[in-house]
Scaffold this active site. Structure first.
Site, PDB file in Angstrom:
ATOM      1  N   VAL A 116      35.228  44.126  42.197  1.00 47.89           N
ATOM      2  CA  VAL A 116      35.194  45.279  41.302  1.00 47.89           C
ATOM      3  C   VAL A 116      33.823  45.327  40.651  1.00 47.89           C
ATOM      4  O   VAL A 116      33.323  44.317  40.149  1.00 47.89           O
ATOM      5  CB  VAL A 116      36.286  45.194  40.222  1.00 47.89           C
ATOM      6  CG1 VAL A 116      36.237  46.419  39.318  1.00 47.89           C
ATOM      7  CG2 VAL A 116      37.670  45.057  40.851  1.00 47.89           C
ATOM      8  N   CYS A 117      33.194  46.490  40.686  1.00 45.97           N
ATOM      9  CA  CYS A 117      31.938  46.734  39.984  1.00 45.97           C
ATOM     10  C   CYS A 117      30.886  45.689  40.381  1.00 45.97           C
ATOM     11  O   CYS A 117      30.605  45.498  41.545  1.00 45.97           O
ATOM     12  CB  CYS A 117      32.201  46.757  38.481  1.00 45.97           C
ATOM     13  SG  CYS A 117      30.888  47.497  37.493  1.00 45.97           S
TER      14      CYS A 117
END
Length: 341
Positions: A116-117
């Site tokens: 994520v990210c």
């Protein structure tokens, strides 16, 4: 310690391991965690574990301390899915040898590896993204491409899948990715129940852009361009063209087109089309409006004009797009292999 609202350790539940570390972004962890544990309420069997390099609690970037649920030695030998969140100061994370050892070791044991990210930087540092397509937060994408030239960075999508590896864009995109994994494991109906329970959109496909075209107006510094954009987005169904817009602003159509290109990289006409496509995407979620009605309300005038716009933007017709709307899969066939079940 056991999983978080997951299947009991030792069962045939899918083991989902989320890595936590100091200064991790809280939503990178809590968003997917809520998706997986909520899925268990509707029949899924996720054994969700949160681990840290030291086995101790960690302080997130927001200052909140979160606890871990398992130590490394307590994890199953074979991990179904590894999820690696990120921190904005990704250099500090990739320089943490203990953290990188944990990520690399778990990735070697995992059937699926996700991030994520800024978690994509940890996967890249571990060599997991070499030769693969990947994404991250749009603001960090140039840094990922520069720091790890062997990664094929795509800055636009909400999430990208390449073989057993999936990477997602900034923060809330982790929820989109987690819903896609739930759908892949348990079907669209269960994933839809989770999305409804969490009051989030089900159908933000991986190939959808991180950006809303309407946000571009907020980024434009020129007051005339902002005014034109505000008029367009206020009601995309109104018949507008460059001549009408420029006349309302008291400038020539040529000057408006030049300003638009300088500020947005688009012509006024391209911006109008993009806003109408985005409006049609939202309207197609309705079960009551026909495709022809959507075309009228979004400003296309006819379903054929809207069909051409959708074919250009997504490679599929509005009807096919609507059929896929309630799932997390991309609206067009992806050449990239899907994640294994």
């Amino acid at each position: 310690m056991g999983g978080v609202a997951g299947a009991a350790p030792g069962t045939d539940g899918r083991s989902m391991v989320i890595v936590a570390f100091d200064q991790v972004q809280l939503l990178d962890v809590s968003g997917p965690l809520e998706v997986f544990t909520t899925a268990n309420r509707y029949g899924a069997s996720y054994d969700v574990r949160v681990v840290s390099p030291t086995g101790l609690d960690v302080h997130t970037s927001s200052g909140l301390r979160i606890g871990t649920t398992s130590r490394l030695a307590q994890l199953p030998q074979h991990v179904h899915t590894l999820l690696v969140p990120g921190r904005r100061d990704w250099q500090r994370a990739t320089a943490d040898r203990e953290l990188m050892s944990l990520v690399s070791g778990l990735a070697g044991r995992a059937r699926r590896v996700t991030s994520v990210c800024a978690g994509a930087f940890l996967l890249a540092e571990a060599g997991i993204l070499d030769g693969r397509r990947a994404t991250t937060h749009w603001e960090l994408a140039p840094q990922l491409a520069t720091a790890y030239p062997r990664v094929r960075v795509e800055p636009d999508p909400v999430f990208v899948r390449d073989g057993r590896v999936a990477t997602s864009a900034g923060v809330t995109a982790g929820i989109d990715l987690a819903l896609a994994l739930v759908e892949e494991d348990h079907g669209a109906d269960l994933a839809r129940e989770v999305a409804r329970q969490l009051v989030v959109f089900m159908a933000r496909p991986g190939g959808q852009s991180q950006f809303s075209v309407r946000m571009t107006a907020q980024q434009s510094r020129h007051p005339l361009v902002r005014r034109a954009m505000d008029e367009i987005t206020a009601d995309p169904s109104l018949p507008r063209g460059t001549d009408a817009l420029s006349a309302g602003l008291g400038i020539s159509a040529r000057h408006l087109a030049r300003l638009f290109r300088q500020e947005t990289g688009m012509t006024p006409g391209q911006y109008i089309d993009a806003v109408r496509v985005e409006a049609a995407q939202a309207l197609l979620s309705s079960d009551t409006a026909s495709v022809e009605e959507v075309a009228q309300q979004a400003g296309f005038g006819s379903s054929e004009t809207m069909r051409r716009a959708f074919q250009h933007a997504f490679g599929v017709s509005p009807t096919v797009y609507r059929a896929r709307f309630r799932t997390t899969a991309p609206p067009s066939a992806s050449p990239v292999a899907s994640l294994p079940r």
